[in-house]
Scaffold this motif. Structure first.
Motif, PDB file in Angstrom:
ATOM      1  N   VAL A  59      39.625  34.628  47.361  1.00 17.29           N
ATOM      2  CA  VAL A  59      40.037  34.913  45.975  1.00 17.29           C
ATOM      3  C   VAL A  59      40.184  33.613  45.177  1.00 17.29           C
ATOM      4  CG1 VAL A  59      41.899  35.870  44.555  1.00 17.29           C
ATOM      5  CG2 VAL A  59      41.188  37.064  46.635  1.00 17.29           C
ATOM      6  N   LEU A  60      40.524  32.526  45.879  1.00 19.29           N
ATOM      7  CA  LEU A  60      40.686  31.227  45.221  1.00 19.29           C
ATOM      8  C   LEU A  60      39.351  30.494  45.075  1.00 19.29           C
ATOM      9  CD1 LEU A  60      43.898  30.038  47.123  1.00 19.29           C
ATOM     10  CD2 LEU A  60      43.752  31.229  44.922  1.00 19.29           C
ATOM     11  N   LYS A  61      38.301  31.078  45.649  1.00 17.09           N
ATOM     12  CA  LYS A  61      37.015  30.384  45.685  1.00 17.09           C
ATOM     13  C   LYS A  61      35.937  31.059  44.834  1.00 17.09           C
ATOM     14  CE  LYS A  61      33.427  28.912  48.819  1.00 17.09           C
ATOM     15  NZ  LYS A  61      33.249  27.852  49.766  1.00 17.09           N
ATOM     16  N   VAL A  62      35.822  32.369  44.936  1.00 14.92           N
ATOM     17  CA  VAL A  62      34.769  33.078  44.192  1.00 14.92           C
ATOM     18  C   VAL A  62      35.277  33.343  42.768  1.00 14.92           C
ATOM     19  CG1 VAL A  62      33.306  35.127  44.114  1.00 14.92           C
ATOM     20  CG2 VAL A  62      34.032  34.202  46.329  1.00 14.92           C
ATOM     21  N   PRO A  63      34.575  32.862  41.749  1.00 13.84           N
ATOM     22  CA  PRO A  63      35.037  33.078  40.369  1.00 13.84           C
ATOM     23  C   PRO A  63      35.170  34.574  40.062  1.00 13.84           C
ATOM     24  CG  PRO A  63      33.258  31.468  40.429  1.00 13.84           C
ATOM     25  CD  PRO A  63      33.344  32.064  41.807  1.00 13.84           C
ATOM     26  N   TYR A  64      36.243  34.948  39.371  1.00 11.38           N
ATOM     27  CA  TYR A  64      36.415  36.366  39.039  1.00 11.38           C
ATOM     28  C   TYR A  64      37.107  36.535  37.702  1.00 11.38           C
ATOM     29  CZ  TYR A  64      41.412  36.334  40.293  1.00 11.38           C
ATOM     30  OH  TYR A  64      42.759  36.085  40.334  1.00 11.38           O
ATOM     31  N   ALA A  65      36.892  37.722  37.140  1.00 10.61           N
ATOM     32  CA  ALA A  65      37.619  38.146  35.946  1.00 10.61           C
ATOM     33  C   ALA A  65      38.212  39.503  36.247  1.00 10.61           C
ATOM     34  CB  ALA A  65      36.672  38.234  34.754  1.00 10.61           C
ATOM     35  N   ARG A  66      39.366  39.806  35.651  1.00 14.22           N
ATOM     36  CA  ARG A  66      40.005  41.100  35.858  1.00 14.22           C
ATOM     37  C   ARG A  66      40.491  41.643  34.531  1.00 14.22           C
ATOM     38  NH1 ARG A  66      45.669  41.863  37.588  1.00 14.22           N
ATOM     39  NH2 ARG A  66      45.978  44.081  37.934  1.00 14.22           N
ATOM     40  N   GLY A  67      40.075  42.872  34.219  1.00 13.32           N
ATOM     41  CA  GLY A  67      40.519  43.501  32.979  1.00 13.32           C
ATOM     42  C   GLY A  67      39.395  44.283  32.338  1.00 13.32           C
ATOM     43  N   GLY A  68      39.733  45.051  31.331  1.00 11.54           N
ATOM     44  CA  GLY A  68      38.738  45.855  30.623  1.00 11.54           C
ATOM     45  C   GLY A  68      38.279  47.032  31.448  1.00 11.54           C
ATOM     46  N   SER A  69      37.404  47.831  30.866  1.00 11.45           N
ATOM     47  CA  SER A  69      36.916  49.028  31.556  1.00 11.45           C
ATOM     48  C   SER A  69      35.667  48.693  32.361  1.00 11.45           C
ATOM     49  CB  SER A  69      36.579  50.113  30.532  1.00 11.45           C
ATOM     50  OG  SER A  69      35.487  49.673  29.745  1.00 11.45           O
ATOM     51  N   ILE A  70      35.370  49.538  33.342  1.00  9.57           N
ATOM     52  CA  ILE A  70      34.141  49.354  34.098  1.00  9.57           C
ATOM     53  C   ILE A  70      32.933  49.479  33.174  1.00  9.57           C
ATOM     54  CG2 ILE A  70      34.224  51.812  34.842  1.00  9.57           C
ATOM     55  CD1 ILE A  70      32.707  48.941  36.902  1.00  9.57           C
ATOM     56  N   GLU A  71      33.009  50.374  32.189  1.00  9.95           N
ATOM     57  CA  GLU A  71      31.885  50.536  31.249  1.00  9.95           C
ATOM     58  C   GLU A  71      31.623  49.232  30.482  1.00  9.95           C
ATOM     59  OE1 GLU A  71      34.452  52.632  31.492  1.00  9.95           O
ATOM     60  OE2 GLU A  71      33.525  54.507  32.185  1.00  9.95           O
ATOM     61  N   ALA A  72      32.705  48.588  30.037  1.00 12.56           N
ATOM     62  CA  ALA A  72      32.549  47.336  29.290  1.00 12.56           C
ATOM     63  C   ALA A  72      31.959  46.242  30.183  1.00 12.56           C
ATOM     64  CB  ALA A  72      33.893  46.884  28.723  1.00 12.56           C
ATOM     65  N   ASN A  73      32.421  46.200  31.447  1.00 14.50           N
ATOM     66  CA  ASN A  73      31.884  45.188  32.364  1.00 14.50           C
ATOM     67  C   ASN A  73      30.398  45.417  32.632  1.00 14.50           C
ATOM     68  OD1 ASN A  73      34.298  43.810  32.590  1.00 14.50           O
ATOM     69  ND2 ASN A  73      34.930  44.831  34.487  1.00 14.50           N
TER      70      ASN A  73
END
Lengths: 287, 287
Positions: B181-195
């Motif tokens: 989790v500290l290594k692979v870049p990630y974003a969290r939030g919004g809807s699955i449709e928006a992603n």
């Protein structure tokens, strides 16, 4: 059927009732072994136990213990057991006092294995085209459970566990396997060397899974009879095994070996079963 | 280095010492969220935190809390943190009183994330050839952790979590991920449709993983930019997603769909990364 189900329901009000003593403190007993007796937990595993009880694997259902409010929803499952398997029912308070912790699922059953085949005996029953998982030193209940779940998912014909593997009939292993321990034929005992010798003698191509394996799993040649050898996540398979047999690795991003044991076994079995043509890999899926 | 490490070691004898209050009752706090603060547990995750602290992902190490007998063996790890990160040390009794349960590993650190990118922002940073995992509704800490572990193993460039996924910085998710989790870049939030819309807009071929998927994972065509969409083990992805995007399944034995979520994601990522040619699938492995 519903009437038959109702008839054998027996209410338990005393946590120390001798008829349900085998369910006492199951979390602690999980670690001590039960001489071929086992606890099935949850609706899915209960269904697998009913199927196993009717099958030829030597699994026998002895008794069932349910939270009272689960009975109505489980009539079909209860009807799939022989009429002489008693169904005990208890309130949440009594059930938790029996089990020794809060059982939110409220579905337990006790079974035993009447006969456990030796590896050689089990191998004799396999068809000409076969896939076998051969595990060594897996002492983690989750990992044993996952091996069986993956073996079932990819249609492996048998699992051979060496004497240093933990018992797949432990409650937690059985639960993690989603009951596959009751479905995929297995033998447990003997050394990994003896199990591998038995496989070689019966024409199996043996592939030992290791991060340092010589051949990538996705590019190895299929054979009618194949065996995947898998060890612990930490120390892996003994060097003597890796030296003597074909070794295969799962390709990963450079510099890493980060797969957990269950995922690694799942990928390897998918690739072996695909190579053997035993999965429906082409065309459109059914619904 | 060893001298520098020794200099900042601070002994804690009172479990209520205000300097280590953030480590109090961590098991309960694990469920309540910490506003971008997180607990790293174990030696491997500590190492990943040191690397992340030095990297550009916005992860900052605040303080370390160790069992006294672990200090000597962790000199190299401690030296890899900036000198102003305090290292608190406690006896087993005091440490267990702080944490609220028995910490047999005896290695904890507190960090925070100073900046969390939005999905669109993160996608702008990706190369022309990219592999992204897009997860929806994953509320199980083990499964979130496994997704990151597999993403790291197969070199995925980013993970997008919708707003209904649990926080991957939860202690248990971070531990299951082995620090990925500290290594692979990630974003969290919004809807699955928006992603998914953000992925399509940037030229990603989107493949939704489902037991009823139309194409078998091992036979789909690779593209330079690919995204794997994964949902919960139980209910899976919403029908609206499955109707709008390419769907892929993992071939299994007839009549079964028995893979756990982590294994399914692992197999799918292995196949996608292999198809994109980003894994070393040919030839002989290094040692």
């Amino acid at each position: 059927m519903a009437a038959g189900g109702e008839a054998r329901i027996i209410r338990i009000d005393d946590p120390d009732d001798p008829r349900i003593l085998e369910f006492h403190a199951i979390r602690e007993r999980d670690l001590t072994g039960r001489q071929n007796r086992f606890i099935a937990e949850g609706t899915v595993v209960l269904r697998m136990l009913a199927a196993a009880n009717a099958g030829g694997g030597g699994f026998v259902a002895e008794k069932i213990l349910l939270l009272e409010n689960r009975v109505a929803g489980l009539q079909a499952e209860l009807a799939s057991f022989p009429a002489d398997v008693p169904v005990y029912v208890a309130s949440s308070t009594v059930l938790d006092a029996i089990a020794g912790f809060h059982l939110h699922r409220g579905v337990l059953a006790l079974g035993y294995r009447s006969h456990q085949p030796h590896a050689a005996e089990l191998l004799e029953t396999l068809p000409d085209t076969a896939l076998v998982v051969c595990a060594a030193g897996i002492s983690n209940h989750d990992n044993i459970g996952s091996i069986f779940r993956n073996a079932a998912a990819f249609g492996a014909d048998a699992v051979l566990l060496d004497e240093t593997c933990c018992d797949p009939l432990y409650r937690k292993a059985l639960r993690v396997s989603v009951g596959a321990v009751l479905k995929v034929p297995y033998a447990r005992g003997g050394s990994i060397e003896a199990n591998l010798a038995a496989l070689v003698q019966r024409g199996f191509d043996v592939w030992a899974l290791s991060p340092s394996g010589k051949t990538e799993m996705g590019s190895l040649s299929a054979a009618p009879r194949m065996a995947l050898v898998t060890g612990t996540e930490g120390s892996g398979l003994p060097a003597a095994i890796l030296d003597r047999f074909n070794t295969a690795r799962i390709a990963q991003a450079p510099g890493l070996d980060s797969l957990n044991a269950a995922t690694a076994t799942g990928i390897a079995l998918y690739l072996l079963a695909s190579a053997q043509g035993r999965l429906q890999t082409d065309g459109t899926a059914g619904s």
